[in-house]
Design a protein around this motif. Structure first.
Motif, PDB file in Angstrom:
ATOM      1  N   ARG A  97       3.487 -14.380   1.958  1.00 17.18           N
ATOM      2  CA  ARG A  97       4.657 -14.350   1.071  1.00 17.18           C
ATOM      3  C   ARG A  97       5.152 -15.766   0.774  1.00 17.18           C
ATOM      4  O   ARG A  97       5.468 -16.087  -0.381  1.00 17.18           O
ATOM      5  N   ASN A 102       1.446 -12.803  -1.730  1.00 14.44           N
ATOM      6  CA  ASN A 102       1.738 -11.397  -1.437  1.00 14.44           C
ATOM      7  C   ASN A 102       3.247 -11.185  -1.459  1.00 14.44           C
ATOM      8  O   ASN A 102       4.000 -12.022  -0.958  1.00 14.44           O
ATOM      9  N   GLU A 165       6.105  -2.077  -1.182  1.00 13.56           N
ATOM     10  CA  GLU A 165       5.852  -2.689  -2.482  1.00 13.56           C
ATOM     11  C   GLU A 165       4.854  -1.912  -3.331  1.00 13.56           C
ATOM     12  O   GLU A 165       4.213  -2.480  -4.210  1.00 13.56           O
ATOM     13  N   TYR A 243      -4.744  -2.573   1.469  1.00  9.13           N
ATOM     14  CA  TYR A 243      -3.921  -3.106   0.382  1.00  9.13           C
ATOM     15  C   TYR A 243      -3.793  -2.090  -0.743  1.00  9.13           C
ATOM     16  O   TYR A 243      -4.435  -1.029  -0.726  1.00  9.13           O
ATOM     17  N   ARG A 246      -0.420  -3.380  -7.641  1.00  9.30           N
ATOM     18  CA  ARG A 246       0.789  -3.138  -8.409  1.00  9.30           C
ATOM     19  C   ARG A 246       0.782  -4.085  -9.598  1.00  9.30           C
ATOM     20  O   ARG A 246       0.739  -5.298  -9.428  1.00  9.30           O
ATOM     21  N   VAL A 251      -1.364  -6.120  -3.318  1.00  8.29           N
ATOM     22  CA  VAL A 251      -0.281  -6.056  -2.343  1.00  8.29           C
ATOM     23  C   VAL A 251      -0.930  -5.753  -1.003  1.00  8.29           C
ATOM     24  O   VAL A 251      -1.433  -4.651  -0.783  1.00  8.29           O
TER      25      VAL A 251
END
Length: 335
Positions: A97, A102, A165, A243, A246, A251
């Motif tokens: 992140r 991600n 997410e 994963y 999106r 993600v």
């Protein structure tokens, strides 16, 4: 030869691979950390480290000592998931992140960290138990869920909040993709889909359109480059990435370093062609990380860890033998 180091409590995934597909792969051997810690030696050849969530800090230090002993014995030794550098679930998701790879946000609840993105769910940082709550839509629901867990005698130590997410696809399903990282290779495994947000198995997996889509996913391996980038960020060379997609972007949920491989015997006939592609790709990937090596290599746990890796279950002759080995190793190292 390839040696996979696993915790004694989690031998099933590797046993399953060796049992169902070992005859098609290079020589693959499983050893437990506990056995190696007791014997103070390990097989020469390629080493794969797994099951870090089962190891405490001292055991991680001893595992890193194993890797370093392998490098001293052979500077060209193949070492996958070096314990000194590999990132586990929380650290991996946070770094991904921070680097903009991600969107998943993780927060350590015992440190009073609170998420900025919702919905979230609560889970243990370690292990494979998955979510302990429903999706929590706001800070109030999060605090209520924390109070319920604590009221049920579940401490917040190593519990984290994870932002959710994922979106439903055009058919109303949540999806979870799986792909293996083995050395420099990515091997796509499956697409799971479910009406439940916590996807554990696949709905309508024999639907002809879905079977064709999943087969194309396995054959085309469309996300290999992005998955390699994510794994490299966490210094992970062996495992399975779970994963979803999106808006076309990955993600990443986690990378499991001791994953469950498919059953290569039996299973739905409609997915047989898919299994054939997977085992062929796995064969190539394992052959690429295989390395020659004979005999066993001695190692000496560092002074900060050796007294903590003894097991209370060892009977006294084993303890005496272990201490004798330790004394011999220390004497040899000092010479």
């Amino acid at each position: 030869m390839i040696t996979v180091l696993v915790h004694e409590l989690n031998q099933t995934p590797m046993r399953r691979l060796i049992s169902s597909a070992g005859h098609l792969l290079p020589l693959l051997r499983m050893e437990t950390y506990q056995s190696v810690f007791r014997r103070l030696n390990f097989p020469a050849g390629t080493l794969v480290f797994t099951d870090f969530e089962y190891l405490n800090g001292m055991e991680m230090m001893a595992a890193a000592d194993i890797a370093e002993a392998a490098k001293r014995a052979d500077p060209d030794a193949r070492i996958l998931n070096h314990p000194a550098t590999v990132l586990e679930r929380f650290a991996l998701l946070r770094r991904l992140r921070i680097r903009g790879i991600n969107p998943v946000e993780v927060s350590r609840l015992e440190q009073d960290e609170r998420p900025t993105r919702y919905p979230v769910f609560i889970r243990m940082e370690d292990g494979f138990w998955g979510p302990e709550t429903k999706l929590l839509e706001n800070p109030r629901q999060l605090e209520e869920a924390i109070a319920v867990l604590q009221g049920n005698a579940k401490p917040m130590k190593r519990r984290i909040a994870v932002s959710f997410e994922a979106d439903r696809d055009s058919n109303g399903y949540y999806r979870k993709y799986g792909a293996f990282r083995i050395g420099d290779a990515i091997v796509s495994q499956h697409i799971l889909r479910s009406v439940d947000w916590n996807v554990k198995s696949s709905a309508s997996s024999t639907d002809p359109d879905f079977v064709r889509e999943e087969l194309a996913f396995v054959k085309d391996n469309p996300h290999a480059e992005d998955l390699l980038r994510a794994c490299n960020t966490g210094h992970i060379q062996f495992g399975r990435v779970d994963y979803t997609l999106r808006d076309g972007a990955l993600v990443i949920f986690e990378v499991n370093p001791n994953p469950t491989f498919p059953k290569f015997k039996g299973g739905a006939a409609a997915r047989e062609e898919r299994r054939g592609h997977i085992i062929a790709a796995l064969k190539v990937a394992f052959e690429a990380i295989d390395s020659s090596g004979t005999g066993r290599i001695d190692f000496l746990p560092s002074a900060g860890s050796y007294q903590f890796i003894q097991s209370g279950r060892w009977i006294w002759p084993v303890r005496w033998l272990w201490r004798t080995r330790m004394a011999r190793r220390r004497k040899m190292q000092s010479q």
